[in-house]
Motif scaffolding. Structure first.
Motif, PDB file in Angstrom:
ATOM      1  N   ALA A  49       0.824  -1.206   0.000  1.00 55.86           N
ATOM      2  CA  ALA A  49       0.000   0.000   0.000  1.00 55.86           C
ATOM      3  C   ALA A  49       0.860   1.259   0.000  1.00 55.86           C
ATOM      4  O   ALA A  49       0.575   2.221  -0.728  1.00 55.86           O
ATOM      5  CB  ALA A  49      -0.935  -0.012   1.202  1.00 55.86           C
ATOM      6  N   ARG A  50       1.917   1.265   0.804  1.00 58.37           N
ATOM      7  CA  ARG A  50       2.824   2.434   0.817  1.00 58.37           C
ATOM      8  C   ARG A  50       3.447   2.647  -0.552  1.00 58.37           C
ATOM      9  O   ARG A  50       3.523   3.774  -1.050  1.00 58.37           O
ATOM     10  CB  ARG A  50       3.918   2.236   1.868  1.00 58.37           C
ATOM     11  N   GLU A  51       3.895   1.557  -1.164  1.00 54.31           N
ATOM     12  CA  GLU A  51       4.552   1.654  -2.467  1.00 54.31           C
ATOM     13  C   GLU A  51       3.573   2.131  -3.539  1.00 54.31           C
ATOM     14  O   GLU A  51       3.949   2.868  -4.451  1.00 54.31           O
ATOM     15  CB  GLU A  51       5.131   0.295  -2.852  1.00 54.31           C
ATOM     16  N   ALA A  52       2.315   1.708  -3.418  1.00 57.86           N
ATOM     17  CA  ALA A  52       1.299   2.063  -4.412  1.00 57.86           C
ATOM     18  C   ALA A  52       0.615   3.394  -4.122  1.00 57.86           C
ATOM     19  O   ALA A  52      -0.094   3.925  -4.981  1.00 57.86           O
ATOM     20  CB  ALA A  52       0.244   0.960  -4.482  1.00 57.86           C
ATOM     21  N   GLY A  53       0.813   3.908  -2.906  1.00 54.71           N
ATOM     22  CA  GLY A  53       0.112   5.133  -2.523  1.00 54.71           C
ATOM     23  C   GLY A  53      -1.369   4.905  -2.323  1.00 54.71           C
ATOM     24  O   GLY A  53      -2.200   5.775  -2.633  1.00 54.71           O
TER      25      GLY A  53
END
Length: 210
Positions: A49-53
């Motif tokens: 989720a962090r990587e994908a925003g």
């Protein structure tokens, strides 16, 4: 839930992706980057989720599990590479030139991270039958493409019938995967010599065509 699904699937009038399509692509892109950069071990929904925003709850909402997201990442990546290979094998040129073109793709594939993504998913599949089934579908797609290409080479060069297209496709695929996986480890002893020997053999076949 139903209303949200309906809203997510609505496509804007300007032809841009729906919310669902955009979010799914964002997660697939993120998973691809993480697999190449860090490997599959320890990839979590929050990390994705962090990587994908995106919100971490959307991983299970769109994919059901992290494994499913990673599998779809490999399948999407595979389709891109297979599309390139199909175009190359369908080109009007001798098989020897197609082989040289395919060998030239080795550095491109290593730089893109495709062999790393494949290797990471194979490691997961060793202990998860449900993942193994999907990996075998990827293997089947590659094997079929190579079998069809090699079958044309057998006809083109009138090769010894002791080796069927299926047998040679299995040999070529194992050769290619092993070479790529060794390169991932930074080991390439004998690779240049092997490739040069195969190229020389193909050159002799090309010269012997009638």
């Amino acid at each position: 839930m139903t209303n949200k699904l309906a809203i997510d699937d609505l496509k804007p009038d300007d032809g841009s992706p729906s919310i669902r399509e955009a979010n799914v692509e964002a997660f697939l892109d993120a998973a691809e980057r993480l697999l190449v950069r860090e490997g599959a071990a320890g990839i979590s929904t929050r990390q994705l989720a962090r990587e994908a925003g995106q919100n971490h709850g959307l991983v299970h909402y769109y994919f059901g599990s992290v494994d499913e997201l990673l599998l779809q990442t490999l399948e999407r990546f595979t389709e891109r590479v297979l599309e390139r290979q199909r175009a190359m094998y369908e080109a009007e040129m001798p098989f020897a030139e197609k082989w040289r073109t395919a060998i030239g793709f080795i550095e491109e594939d290593l730089a893109s991270g495709y062999p790393k993504v494949w290797a990471e998913l194979e490691a997961i599949a060793w202990n998860k039958p449900e993942v193994r089934d999907r990996l075998n579908r990827v293997n089947e797609r590659w094997r079929s493409l190579l079998r069809d290409a090699v079958a044309k080479a057998i006809d083109e060069y009138d090769l010894d019938a002791r080796f069927s297209a299926e047998a040679l496709a299995a040999l070529v695929m194992q050769f290619n995967k092993s070479l790529l996986f060794e390169r991932l480890l930074g080991f390439d002893r004998g690779h240049a010599e092997l490739l040069a020997s195969i190229d020389g053999w193909l050159t002799s076949l090309e010269q012997g065509k009638t």
